[in-house]
Design a protein around this motif. Structure first.
Motif, PDB file in Angstrom:
ATOM      1  N   GLN A  81       6.575  16.753   1.658  1.00  0.00           N
ATOM      2  CA  GLN A  81       5.539  16.133   2.915  1.00  0.00           C
ATOM      3  C   GLN A  81       4.315  16.934   2.828  1.00  0.00           C
ATOM      4  O   GLN A  81       3.144  16.403   3.550  1.00  0.00           O
ATOM      5  CB  GLN A  81       6.490  16.667   4.228  1.00  0.00           C
ATOM      6  CG  GLN A  81       7.426  15.673   4.663  1.00  0.00           C
ATOM      7  CD  GLN A  81       7.900  15.949   6.022  1.00  0.00           C
ATOM      8  OE1 GLN A  81       8.908  16.630   6.038  1.00  0.00           O
ATOM      9  NE2 GLN A  81       7.526  15.334   7.022  1.00  0.00           N
ATOM     10  N   ASP A  82       4.263  18.308   2.229  1.00  0.00           N
ATOM     11  CA  ASP A  82       2.898  18.836   2.090  1.00  0.00           C
ATOM     12  C   ASP A  82       2.210  18.569   0.802  1.00  0.00           C
ATOM     13  O   ASP A  82       2.717  19.199  -0.192  1.00  0.00           O
ATOM     14  CB  ASP A  82       3.284  20.434   2.351  1.00  0.00           C
ATOM     15  CG  ASP A  82       1.988  21.235   2.442  1.00  0.00           C
ATOM     16  OD1 ASP A  82       1.005  20.716   1.877  1.00  0.00           O
ATOM     17  OD2 ASP A  82       2.260  22.406   2.976  1.00  0.00           O
ATOM     18  N   HIS A 125      -0.512  16.410   5.201  1.00  0.00           N
ATOM     19  CA  HIS A 125       0.870  16.291   5.826  1.00  0.00           C
ATOM     20  C   HIS A 125       1.288  14.553   5.598  1.00  0.00           C
ATOM     21  O   HIS A 125       0.688  13.770   6.442  1.00  0.00           O
ATOM     22  CB  HIS A 125       1.180  16.892   7.149  1.00  0.00           C
ATOM     23  CG  HIS A 125       0.781  18.180   7.016  1.00  0.00           C
ATOM     24  ND1 HIS A 125       1.616  19.169   6.487  1.00  0.00           N
ATOM     25  CD2 HIS A 125      -0.105  19.083   7.538  1.00  0.00           C
ATOM     26  CE1 HIS A 125       0.976  20.440   6.739  1.00  0.00           C
ATOM     27  NE2 HIS A 125      -0.082  20.306   7.322  1.00  0.00           N
TER      28      HIS A 125
END
Length: 278
Positions: A81-82, A125
């Protein structure tokens, strides 16, 4: 076997088809992370994490701490997600990942030096309806910054390509592939075309499996663009993507789920036997 789905959308085509294959002989239950307070005892033999929300990740971490296997793990899902952490992990491992720069706010990028050339700006993100845009000049950048001024972003130099993304998916050891016109192309996102894994350039299947090893993923997607000479450039990695329209994907996921569940059940039996022996 008891199998848990951590998802608010059990009707997702991949999950629904997989459940239909499992339920004649196995028990499948859904844990909606929006409403569930905690998993019931006894725990399932394996859980499939098909959600990336904070509540879903917290639920998965709790299950892992209590000894339940989760596929993919909460840590692996959060890493994907990052996009800053993703790029750092990939490049440390020697993967051909797009060079990635991070800005705490899009307005920070807009107030800096002029763009060196076409770039791709993405939300740092990854989430549903996040920001992904190609920018060719300062005017476009200022307009985008006006709409998303506080958005943390990553920036990648635009790599000339055919306008088609190679969408590659792995479900355990099984690989699926398709061509999809990029949402960044002038024509906009187009159809998804079938692509046999055997028709991929040499080395690409091994590269996808290496991504799984580096990120400790069981079910994942890798977005690759061909820069014109067969050299792959990875631009994104996704934990537990939809794998829509891929013949055999539900069967592969059902088989992988049962392998993980059997492994968990065997390990649990051995632990119990060890306690009794003592």
């Amino acid at each position: 076997m008891r199998i848990g789905l951590i998802t608010p959308e059990p009707g997702h085509p991949l999950l629904a088809a997989t459940v239909a294959l499992l339920t004649p002989e196995h028990q499948v239950e859904t844990l909606d992370p929006r409403t569930v307070e905690g998993p019931a005892e006894p725990l399932a033999d394996v859980y499939l994490l098909k959600s990336r929300t904070p509540r879903a990740l917290a639920l998965a971490r709790d299950l892992e701490q209590r000894g339940a296997p989760v596929m993919n793990s909460a840590a692996a899902t959060a890493l994907c997600q990052d996009r800053t952490a993703m790029a750092e992990q990939a490049r440390r491992a020697g993967l051909p990942f797009a060079s990635t720069r991070t800005f705490t706010r899009l307005a920070q990028l807009a107030s800096g030096p002029p763009l060196p050339g076409p770039v791709v700006v993405k939300s740092r993100h990854s989430r549903r309806h996040d920001l992904v845009a190609r920018l060719d000049n300062g005017t476009q950048l200022r307009e985008l910054a006006g709409a998303w001024p506080q958005e943390p972003v990553v920036v990648q130099d635009f790599a000339p390509n055919s306008g088609w993304d190679h969408k590659l998916w792995a479900v355990g050891d099984q690989l699926f592939a398709a061509l999809r016109r990029s949402e960044l192309s002038p024509e906009g996102r187009g159809p998804t075309l079938p692509l046999a894994p055997d028709d991929l350039p040499p080395g690409w299947p091994a590269l996808v499996r290496r991504v799984g090893e580096v990120f400790e993923l069981d079910v994942y997607g890798v977005d690759i663009i061909d820069r014109g000479d067969g050299a792959p450039l990875i631009v994104d990695i996704n934990a537990f993507p939809g794998v829509r329209g891929q013949s055999g994907a539900p069967q592969a996921l059902a088989a992988l789920t049962l392998r993980r569940a059997n492994r968990s059940s065997t390990a649990s039996t051995r632990r119990v036997a060890g306690v009794r022996a003592e």
